[in-house]
Enzyme design. Structure first.
Site, short mmCIF file in Angstrom:
data_model
loop_
_atom_site.label_atom_id
_atom_site.label_comp_id
_atom_site.label_asym_id
_atom_site.label_seq_id
_atom_site.Cartn_x
_atom_site.Cartn_y
_atom_site.Cartn_z
N ARG A 1 -0.73 -8.91 13.74
CA ARG A 1 -1.30 -7.92 12.81
C ARG A 1 -2.14 -8.60 11.73
O ARG A 1 -3.17 -8.09 11.30
CB ARG A 1 -0.18 -7.07 12.18
CG ARG A 1 0.40 -6.06 13.18
CD ARG A 1 1.75 -5.54 12.75
NE ARG A 1 1.71 -4.76 11.54
CZ ARG A 1 2.77 -4.57 10.74
NH1 ARG A 1 3.94 -5.13 11.04
NH2 ARG A 1 2.65 -3.83 9.67
N ARG B 1 -9.72 0.69 8.63
CA ARG B 1 -9.31 -0.66 9.04
C ARG B 1 -10.41 -1.38 9.80
O ARG B 1 -10.24 -2.53 10.16
CB ARG B 1 -8.09 -0.55 9.94
CG ARG B 1 -6.76 -0.77 9.21
CD ARG B 1 -5.68 -0.60 10.24
NE ARG B 1 -4.46 -1.29 9.98
CZ ARG B 1 -3.38 -0.71 9.48
NH1 ARG B 1 -3.41 0.53 9.07
NH2 ARG B 1 -2.27 -1.40 9.36
N ARG C 1 11.55 -6.11 5.32
CA ARG C 1 11.25 -4.70 5.02
C ARG C 1 12.05 -3.76 5.91
O ARG C 1 12.16 -3.97 7.11
CB ARG C 1 9.75 -4.45 5.24
CG ARG C 1 9.36 -2.99 5.03
CD ARG C 1 7.88 -2.83 4.91
NE ARG C 1 7.18 -2.83 6.18
CZ ARG C 1 5.89 -2.56 6.31
NH1 ARG C 1 5.16 -2.29 5.25
NH2 ARG C 1 5.31 -2.57 7.49
N LYS D 1 0.84 -1.21 0.00
CA LYS D 1 0.00 0.00 0.00
C LYS D 1 0.87 1.26 0.00
O LYS D 1 0.61 2.19 -0.74
CB LYS D 1 -0.92 0.03 1.23
CG LYS D 1 -1.95 -1.08 1.28
CD LYS D 1 -2.95 -0.87 2.42
CE LYS D 1 -2.37 -0.98 3.80
NZ LYS D 1 -1.90 -2.33 4.17
P1 AMP Z 1 0.71 0.58 9.21
O1 AMP Z 1 1.84 1.54 9.15
O2 AMP Z 1 -0.44 0.95 8.33
O3 AMP Z 1 1.14 -0.85 9.04
O4 AMP Z 1 0.13 0.67 10.71
C1 AMP Z 1 0.93 0.35 11.84
C2 AMP Z 1 0.07 0.25 13.07
O5 AMP Z 1 -0.58 1.53 13.32
C3 AMP Z 1 -1.07 -0.75 12.99
O6 AMP Z 1 -0.66 -2.08 13.29
C4 AMP Z 1 -2.04 -0.18 14.03
O7 AMP Z 1 -1.60 -0.47 15.34
C5 AMP Z 1 -1.89 1.33 13.82
N1 AMP Z 1 -2.86 1.85 12.84
C6 AMP Z 1 -2.58 2.39 11.62
N2 AMP Z 1 -3.70 2.77 10.99
C7 AMP Z 1 -4.72 2.45 11.83
C8 AMP Z 1 -6.14 2.57 11.73
N3 AMP Z 1 -6.74 3.09 10.64
N4 AMP Z 1 -6.88 2.15 12.79
C9 AMP Z 1 -6.30 1.65 13.90
N5 AMP Z 1 -4.98 1.48 14.04
C10 AMP Z 1 -4.18 1.88 13.02
#
Ligand code: AMP
Length: 228
Positions: A185, A104, A141, A29
């Site tokens: 996750r 999410r 990564r 993404k």
């Molecule tokens: P990402 O960088 O998108 O992989 O997000 C890393 C972490 O941030 C996730 O595992 C969640 O803990 C938190 N997070 C990111 N976006 C959201 C969201 N829309 N709702 C809830 N938690 C989020």
């Protein structure tokens, strides 16, 4: 928000252009959002990056969010809404934006639907990838600590080890990209985020793109959706 069109000579998507990228962690993404941002000159909004920025600054919101992020759990909606809607209101989002990592949960998807102006129909794209490939990608990564650009140590390494090609920032291995946290996750993704895919399917807004292909090919498929 104002309406404008893409640069001369290219196909003309409708602006403001709102693209929502769905898909499991590690499906690309962030990479695709960066390509969309550069191509269409719209803002890239990653809720994960916004939360990590708060953690870096040591803000009260960042401290609360970190407890959830370190465990691979979702941050409560109220915190995410606070940072997201403040960001969408900024000037650089007036011709559009890409949402990366939001929504999410179905509650987040419903809230976005209520908050978007009626005339904006978001382009919803689900990037599909198998769990086995996700684990391999995430353990390899590294991410820029400054601009968030992602790299894969084997398939898409930076030109200089440890340094971001885009901004010269230091590359780090995210603390939640370990096998234990990745499994959690993925569990959260299947339980809480996959229903979002069904939500948009029900609204007949869902588009799907396979992302087990080189990033350029995935981007071409996404452009095809943006420009039809
Ligand atoms: P990402 O960088 O998108 O992989 O997000 C890393 C972490 O941030 C996730 O595992 C969640 O803990 C938190 N997070 C990111 N976006 C959201 C969201 N829309 N709702 C809830 N938690 C989020």
């Amino acid at each position: 928000m104002t309406c404008s069109s893409a640069s001369e000579g290219s196909a003309r998507p409708k602006f403001p252009l709102v693209v929502v990228l769905l898909g499991p962690p590690g499906c690309g993404k962030g990479t695709q959002a960066q390509l969309l941002k550069d191509h269409y000159k719209i803002a890239h909004i990653s809720t994960g990056d916004l939360l990590r920025e708060h953690i870096r600054k040591g803000s009260p919101l960042g401290k609360r969010a970190q407890e959830y992020m370190d465990l691979g759990k979702l941050v409560p909606d109220s915190l995410v809404f606070e940072i997201l809607f403040e960001r969408i209101g900024q000037e650089d989002c007036s011709s559009g934006y890409i949402l990366d990592g939001f929504p999410r949960t179905v509650t987040q998807a419903e809230t976005l639907k209520q908050r978007l102006p009626k005339e904006i129909i978001p382009l919803i794209i689900n990037l599909k990838l198998d769990d086995s490939e996700i684990i391999e990608r995430l353990t390899q990564r590294v991410t820029c600590g400054k601009c968030g650009a992602p790299y894969h140590l084997i398939f898409a390494p930076p030109q200089k080890p440890g340094i971001c090609d885009r901004c010269g920032g230091m590359l780090i291995h995210r603390s939640d990209d370990t096998e234990a946290v990745i499994s959690q996750r993925l569990k959260v993704y299947h339980e809480q985020t996959e229903p979002v895919v069904a939500f948009y399917k029900g609204l007949k807004l869902l588009h799907e793109v396979a992302c087990n292909l080189p990033k350029e090919k995935v981007f071409l498929a996404i452009r095809g959706l943006v420009e039809t």
